[in-house]
Design a protein around this motif. Structure first.
Motif, mmCIF file in Angstrom:
data_model
loop_
_atom_site.group_PDB
_atom_site.id
_atom_site.type_symbol
_atom_site.label_atom_id
_atom_site.label_comp_id
_atom_site.label_asym_id
_atom_site.label_seq_id
_atom_site.Cartn_x
_atom_site.Cartn_y
_atom_site.Cartn_z
ATOM 1 N N ASN A 431 12.807 25.707 -1.457
ATOM 2 C CA ASN A 431 12.741 27.069 -2.300
ATOM 3 C C ASN A 431 11.812 26.766 -3.589
ATOM 4 O OD1 ASN A 431 14.228 29.527 -1.513
ATOM 5 N ND2 ASN A 431 15.671 28.095 -1.224
ATOM 6 N N VAL A 432 12.045 25.572 -4.249
ATOM 7 C CA VAL A 432 11.046 25.025 -5.144
ATOM 8 C C VAL A 432 9.482 25.002 -4.656
ATOM 9 C CG1 VAL A 432 10.610 23.249 -7.047
ATOM 10 C CG2 VAL A 432 13.014 23.868 -6.348
ATOM 11 N N ILE A 463 9.416 17.468 -8.388
ATOM 12 C CA ILE A 463 8.438 18.537 -7.724
ATOM 13 C C ILE A 463 7.668 19.086 -8.879
ATOM 14 C CG2 ILE A 463 8.113 20.531 -6.425
ATOM 15 C CD1 ILE A 463 10.835 20.040 -5.077
ATOM 16 N N ARG A 464 6.175 18.585 -8.992
ATOM 17 C CA ARG A 464 5.570 19.466 -10.212
ATOM 18 C C ARG A 464 4.332 20.112 -9.577
ATOM 19 N NH1 ARG A 464 2.718 15.443 -14.625
ATOM 20 N NH2 ARG A 464 1.546 17.200 -15.978
ATOM 21 N N ASP A 465 3.854 21.326 -10.208
ATOM 22 C CA ASP A 465 2.853 22.184 -9.722
ATOM 23 C C ASP A 465 1.817 22.255 -10.796
ATOM 24 O OD1 ASP A 465 3.448 24.587 -11.381
ATOM 25 O OD2 ASP A 465 5.117 24.781 -10.013
ATOM 26 N N SER A 466 0.480 22.876 -10.510
ATOM 27 C CA SER A 466 -0.397 22.854 -11.613
ATOM 28 C C SER A 466 -0.594 24.495 -11.755
ATOM 29 C CB SER A 466 -1.676 22.662 -11.082
ATOM 30 O OG SER A 466 -1.999 23.140 -9.938
ATOM 31 N N GLY A 467 0.493 25.192 -11.867
ATOM 32 C CA GLY A 467 0.478 26.624 -11.705
ATOM 33 C C GLY A 467 0.420 26.973 -13.386
ATOM 34 N N PRO A 468 0.937 28.319 -13.813
ATOM 35 C CA PRO A 468 0.762 28.837 -14.916
ATOM 36 C C PRO A 468 1.993 28.514 -15.881
ATOM 37 C CG PRO A 468 1.375 30.441 -13.600
ATOM 38 C CD PRO A 468 1.028 29.426 -12.602
ATOM 39 N N GLY A 469 2.940 27.756 -15.330
ATOM 40 C CA GLY A 469 4.286 27.138 -16.096
ATOM 41 C C GLY A 469 5.175 28.475 -16.298
ATOM 42 N N ILE A 470 6.135 28.026 -16.957
ATOM 43 C CA ILE A 470 7.281 28.939 -17.013
ATOM 44 C C ILE A 470 7.509 29.043 -18.844
ATOM 45 C CG2 ILE A 470 9.994 29.469 -17.047
ATOM 46 C CD1 ILE A 470 9.971 27.678 -14.556
ATOM 47 N N GLN A 509 17.108 20.197 -14.105
ATOM 48 C CA GLN A 509 16.468 20.349 -15.421
ATOM 49 C C GLN A 509 14.926 20.446 -15.146
ATOM 50 O OE1 GLN A 509 16.954 17.136 -18.000
ATOM 51 N NE2 GLN A 509 16.309 15.361 -16.487
ATOM 52 N N LEU A 510 14.189 21.125 -16.374
ATOM 53 C CA LEU A 510 13.001 21.504 -16.380
ATOM 54 C C LEU A 510 12.221 20.276 -17.194
ATOM 55 C CD1 LEU A 510 12.840 25.310 -16.458
ATOM 56 C CD2 LEU A 510 11.977 23.803 -14.395
ATOM 57 N N ASN A 511 11.077 19.654 -16.954
ATOM 58 C CA ASN A 511 10.412 18.928 -17.676
ATOM 59 C C ASN A 511 9.403 19.585 -18.818
ATOM 60 O OD1 ASN A 511 8.987 16.706 -18.974
ATOM 61 N ND2 ASN A 511 8.260 15.658 -17.137
ATOM 62 N N LEU A 512 9.964 19.818 -19.784
ATOM 63 C CA LEU A 512 9.009 20.609 -20.848
ATOM 64 C C LEU A 512 8.020 19.781 -21.458
ATOM 65 C CD1 LEU A 512 12.251 22.430 -22.417
ATOM 66 C CD2 LEU A 512 10.795 23.155 -20.378
ATOM 67 N N SER A 513 7.866 18.679 -21.138
ATOM 68 C CA SER A 513 6.605 17.702 -21.714
ATOM 69 C C SER A 513 5.363 17.708 -20.973
ATOM 70 C CB SER A 513 7.292 16.103 -21.914
ATOM 71 O OG SER A 513 7.455 15.732 -20.559
ATOM 72 N N VAL A 514 5.410 18.116 -19.922
ATOM 73 C CA VAL A 514 4.255 18.424 -19.024
ATOM 74 C C VAL A 514 3.050 19.274 -19.691
ATOM 75 C CG1 VAL A 514 5.063 17.888 -16.790
ATOM 76 C CG2 VAL A 514 4.888 20.403 -17.642
ATOM 77 N N GLU A 515 1.806 18.993 -19.634
ATOM 78 C CA GLU A 515 0.795 19.909 -20.346
ATOM 79 C C GLU A 515 0.656 21.190 -19.838
ATOM 80 O OE1 GLU A 515 -2.823 17.524 -20.608
ATOM 81 O OE2 GLU A 515 -1.927 15.918 -21.604
ATOM 82 N N GLY A 517 1.607 23.696 -15.809
ATOM 83 C CA GLY A 517 2.452 23.830 -14.743
ATOM 84 C C GLY A 517 3.865 23.417 -15.097
ATOM 85 N N THR A 518 4.736 23.267 -14.004
ATOM 86 C CA THR A 518 5.948 23.227 -14.157
ATOM 87 C C THR A 518 6.686 21.938 -13.276
ATOM 88 O OG1 THR A 518 6.226 25.519 -14.107
ATOM 89 C CG2 THR A 518 8.259 24.327 -13.652
ATOM 90 N N GLU A 519 7.514 21.222 -13.837
ATOM 91 C CA GLU A 519 8.115 20.065 -13.098
ATOM 92 C C GLU A 519 9.581 20.393 -12.939
ATOM 93 O OE1 GLU A 519 7.669 15.425 -12.820
ATOM 94 O OE2 GLU A 519 7.621 16.246 -14.712
ATOM 95 N N PHE A 520 10.140 20.446 -11.869
ATOM 96 C CA PHE A 520 11.546 20.296 -11.647
ATOM 97 C C PHE A 520 12.162 18.925 -11.553
ATOM 98 C CE2 PHE A 520 10.652 24.779 -10.811
ATOM 99 C CZ PHE A 520 11.527 25.508 -11.127
ATOM 100 N N ILE A 521 12.987 18.599 -12.117
ATOM 101 C CA ILE A 521 13.735 17.139 -11.814
ATOM 102 C C ILE A 521 15.241 17.405 -11.353
ATOM 103 C CG2 ILE A 521 14.448 14.995 -13.056
ATOM 104 C CD1 ILE A 521 12.348 15.618 -15.036
ATOM 105 N N ILE A 522 15.388 16.893 -10.182
ATOM 106 C CA ILE A 522 16.710 17.314 -9.478
ATOM 107 C C ILE A 522 17.314 16.073 -8.911
ATOM 108 C CG2 ILE A 522 17.950 18.539 -7.798
ATOM 109 C CD1 ILE A 522 15.291 20.171 -7.559
#
Length: 528
Positions: A431-432, A463-470, A509-515, A517-522
């Motif tokens: 799903n992620v 899991i990290r993507d280069s999308g628009p972020g949340i 949790q979400l990594n809010l420090s990425v420039e 995209g979005t990174e999920f840490i599970i």
């Protein structure tokens, strides 16, 4: 051959008429006896009063003392006879000789009947006897002078035919009343039958019995627990599945007849009784067990007469959702691989037709090397074949969507000790990744990186993507069921991710420090 099934109206009319008829017959017998006794007593009392009146008459006493054979007594008694409408009024002397009689020729002759002897001894009495005028009811009264000496007697007769006529008239009135009563009973039974049938929605008794049996069979065969209450919040129905669930959560058996607030204070059915509004897919926790429940009011003729609730152990529902989700993800992975394979076959076919054999060889070598390296890399580090096959499918899905997906296995990922952990991991990772690929659909740069790390019975997934972020205001809502910025009937992917992580006892949790995209840490417990 089945038994004859009579209509409800026929049964009601028959039994009501039968009850009315029996009641009227018994009443007729009792009243007839009473009326007969009353009429006879009235006639006897009438004769007695007349005879006593005549016995006190000065004309009669004087005539007997003077032994008057003239017409004074006769004239007096004839007047009394006509006025009182009796058969005869006869005055006797102490020898039983008539001093008066309706037939003047019988005056001076002995009284006929033989029942006059008692009265000549001074005793008043009533008798029925046959005389010269026919059978009659007779009242005898002794006559005394002023010295209280008996000087004669008087007899008053009433024809028995008159008594019988009075009795027949009384019977006739009772009979007419009985007939009227039966007719009224029939009419009342017809209206009663129609009224009852209207209440029962036109159903016949055998139909009601059939529906009742079908309802019971249906209620006790469904897997969901069902409980119903009346408008006073008293439990009226509980099926077998509900009793089983109640036993599992530590509640007592057979709650029928108990108040809802005493047995299930957490059910919120009383709220549905007040509001009349249905409530769907709500979760309630009882003694550590989560139930998924639906509640609805029972409305008859626009009036709330009760409420019903269906519920199921959330664990079963969640397991079913996991299985369905896993099957869907497997299917998607296979579809992506099949689609990718068909595209490459088309390229190979085109090169063969154009006879670009050198380029074809290079293309096939590149595919084989890439595939071998990819399969080798994934299967070498991920020891669970189901999870490895799933990751391979997701790589094909990413390529199909033109996403540069990288798998980074920082350590060997052993096979988990329990199979359900694999299904939960597929739900989480699948799903992620799907969310990330969809989020990057409009981006020029589409990169997706999945890192897996196993250490001391803990599995870390990034899991990290280069999308628009949340957006920041979405942080507190993205894991809520149904929450989505992509339209209706969405918002279940991350909700399932959150549920699976909680099931495994992990954290997300979400990594809010990425420039960007979005990174999920599970992180989840992972026993091999």
């Amino acid at each position: 051959m089945s038994k004859q099934k009579y209509k409800l109206s026929t049964i009601i009319i028959f039994f009501v008429c039968l009850v009315v008829l029996i009641s009227l017959l018994l009443t007729d017998l009792l009243i007839s006896h009473t009326v007969s006794e009353s009429i006879r007593n009235n006639q006897e009392e009438k004769a007695k009063i007349i005879s006593r009146t005549v016995a006190k008459s000065e004309i009669v006493i004087s005539g007997l003392e003077k032994e008057d054979d003239g017409g004074a007594i006769q004239e007096y008694t004839v007047d009394i006879q006509q006025a009182a409408d009796v058969l005869f009024v006869v005055v006797l002397d102490m020898n039983g000789i008539r001093k008066s009689h309706p037939d003047s020729e019988k005056i001076g002759k002995r009284f006929v009947g033989g029942d006059e002897k008692v009265v000549l001894t001074g005793e008043e009495h009533i008798s029925i006897s046959k005389g010269t005028l026919g059978e009659s009811l007779r009242s005898f009264t002794p006559i005394y002078n002023e010295q209280n000496e008996q000087i004669g007697a008087v007899s008053v007769g009433i024809l028995l035919n008159n008594v019988e006529k009075a009795l027949k008239k009384g019977h006739k009135n009772i009979f007419i009343g009985s007939i009227v009563g039966i007719l009224v009973g029939i009419v009342g039974a017809v209206f009663l039958a129609r009224y009852i049938k209207k209440i029962l929605f036109g159903l016949e008794p055998f139909m009601i019995a059939k529906i009742h049996e079908e309802r019971n069979t249906m209620l006790h065969s469904v897997h969901e627990g069902i409980i119903a209450v009346d408008k006073n919040s008293t439990i009226t129905l509980v099926n077998k599945s509900a009793l089983k669930i109640f036993t599992n959560i530590g509640l007592s058996d057979n709650p029928v007849g108990m108040k809802l607030t005493e047995y299930l204070p957490f059910s919120k059915l009383d709220r549905v009784l007040k509001t009349g509004t249905s409530e769907k897919d709500e979760e309630i926790a009882v003694n550590g067990v989560t139930l998924l429940t639906n509640r609805a009011p029972l409305i008859v003729n626009k009036e709330i007469v009760g409420a019903i609730s269906t519920f199921r152990d959330k664990t079963e529902v969640h397991q079913l959702a996991e299985q369905l989700t896993g099957v869907r993800i497997y299917a998607e992975a296979l579809r992506a691989q099949s689609h990718e394979f068909m595209n490459r076959l088309h390229v190979i076919l085109g090169m063969v037709r154009m006879e670009f054999y050198d380029e074809l060889m290079d293309f096939i070598n590149e595919i084989v090397d890439h595939r071998v390296n990819e399969v080798s890399y994934v299967t070498k580090d991920i020891k669970d074949p189901v999870l490895a096959g799933f990751i391979m499918g997701k790589l094909s899905t990413a390529r199909e969507n033109k996403v540069d997906m990288k798998i980074d296995n920082e350590t060997i990922i052993p096979k988990p000790s329990e199979d359900h952990v694999t299904h939960e991991l597929i739900t989480i990772i699948g799903n992620v990744i799907d969310n990330a690929i969809e989020a990057m659909s409009e981006m020029k740069e589409k990169k997706l990186q999945v890192k897996l790390n196993y250490n001391k019975n803990q599995l870390l997934i990034k899991i990290r993507d280069s999308g628009p972020g949340i957006k920041e205001e979405q942080f507190t809502h993205i894991f809520n069921k149904g929450y989505s910025t992509k339209g209706q009937n969405r918002g279940y992917g991350l909700y399932l991710v959150s549920k699976s992580v909680k099931t495994l006892g992990g954290s997300i949790q979400l990594n809010l420090s990425v420039e960007k995209g979005t990174e999920f840490i599970i992180q989840i417990p992972y026993n091999r």
